[in-house]
Design a protein around this motif. Structure first.
Motif, PDB file in Angstrom:
ATOM      1  N   CYS A  16      -3.201   6.079  13.970  1.00 57.07           N
ATOM      2  CA  CYS A  16      -1.774   5.785  13.934  1.00 57.07           C
ATOM      3  C   CYS A  16      -1.567   4.296  13.682  1.00 57.07           C
ATOM      4  N   TYR A  65      -3.414  -4.635   9.175  1.00 60.11           N
ATOM      5  CA  TYR A  65      -2.860  -4.449   7.829  1.00 60.11           C
ATOM      6  C   TYR A  65      -1.966  -5.610   7.420  1.00 60.11           C
ATOM      7  N   LYS A  93      -3.749  -0.409  12.454  1.00 59.05           N
ATOM      8  CA  LYS A  93      -4.059   1.019  12.484  1.00 59.05           C
ATOM      9  C   LYS A  93      -5.215   1.179  13.461  1.00 59.05           C
ATOM     10  N   ASP A 111       6.240   6.809   9.617  1.00 59.90           N
ATOM     11  CA  ASP A 111       6.076   7.229   8.226  1.00 59.90           C
ATOM     12  C   ASP A 111       5.746   6.035   7.336  1.00 59.90           C
ATOM     13  N   GLU A 112       5.374   6.327   6.104  1.00 61.85           N
ATOM     14  CA  GLU A 112       4.941   5.308   5.158  1.00 61.85           C
ATOM     15  C   GLU A 112       6.077   4.371   4.749  1.00 61.85           C
ATOM     16  N   LEU A 133       6.338   1.820   7.380  1.00 58.43           N
ATOM     17  CA  LEU A 133       5.178   0.937   7.280  1.00 58.43           C
ATOM     18  C   LEU A 133       5.383  -0.099   6.172  1.00 58.43           C
ATOM     19  N   LYS A 134       5.796   0.336   5.006  1.00 57.17           N
ATOM     20  CA  LYS A 134       6.000  -0.588   3.887  1.00 57.17           C
ATOM     21  C   LYS A 134       7.115  -1.588   4.189  1.00 57.17           C
ATOM     22  N   GLU A 189      -5.990  -0.928   0.560  1.00 57.88           N
ATOM     23  CA  GLU A 189      -5.125   0.068   1.212  1.00 57.88           C
ATOM     24  C   GLU A 189      -3.681  -0.415   1.256  1.00 57.88           C
ATOM     25  N   LEU A 214      -0.397   1.181  -0.893  1.00 53.26           N
ATOM     26  CA  LEU A 214       0.869   1.614  -0.309  1.00 53.26           C
ATOM     27  C   LEU A 214       2.037   1.307  -1.247  1.00 53.26           C
TER      28      LEU A 214
END
Length: 182
Positions: free
Chosen positions: A10, A49, A63, A107-108, A111-112, A153, A157
């Motif tokens: 996560c 990240y 993460k 969710d992505e 994250l972005k 990674e 994204l």
């Protein structure tokens, strides 16, 4: 307040600030020391990240790769840094607000957007160019120098490096408009 439990695979936003908003990084050496501690404690437990270290607060996007004792490891890292900082500054007592904050990213898209927010912190708080700010992961992600960041990674994204940079510029333009309206 119930603290979020850090779970394997996560993503989390980890952040904190100095108690009463006080400075937690008096100079660049403090920030370098904090990053060194972060690298040491991240080994086998989590991947960083994105990050940004401001004078009175920090942001990390991580993460979790091994949840065993991870909260204790973060606690140890922050305590270790605080002890060294207190000794250097001839101060006593808590350096950070009570517990480090942690928010699971669901969710992505979140994250972005959070990566953009973290990287744009120098612009938002100091009106400094985020692209050249030394204590943010932005330049490390674009660099070809060795790093512990999962560079590919992060770029994936955003699909590619051009879109990574464009998203940052668009977010900065959006923030410029908001600040102009105020």
């Amino acid at each position: 307040m119930r603290l979020e439990v850090l779970k394997n695979d996560c993503f989390y936003h980890i952040y904190n600030r100095g108690i009463n908003g006080c400075v937690i990084f008096s100079n660049d050496d403090n920030k370098l020391f904090f990053l060194k501690k972060l690298k040491y404690f991240a080994t086998n437990s989590f991947k960083v990240y994105a990050y940004c270290l401001m004078d009175n607060h920090f942001h990390l996007i991580i993460k979790v790769i091994n949840e065993t004792n991870i909260t204790q490891q973060f606690s140890n890292m922050f305590n270790s840094y605080a002890k060294a900082y207190n000794k250097q500054e001839s101060r006593t007592g808590s350096l950070f607000e009570k517990h480090f904050k942690r928010v699971q990213l669901k969710d992505e898209v979140y994250l972005k957007n959070l990566i953009l927010y973290v990287h744009l912190n120098p612009f938002h708080h100091l009106n400094q160019d985020y692209k050249t700010f030394q204590f943010s992961s932005f330049a490390s992600i674009l660099s070809d120098k060795e790093t512990n960041l999962p560079r590919l990674e992060v770029i994936d994204l955003f699909d590619n490096i051009e879109n990574f940079m464009d998203c940052h510029l668009l977010k900065q333009e959006f923030l410029n408009e908001i600040y102009t309206l105020e």
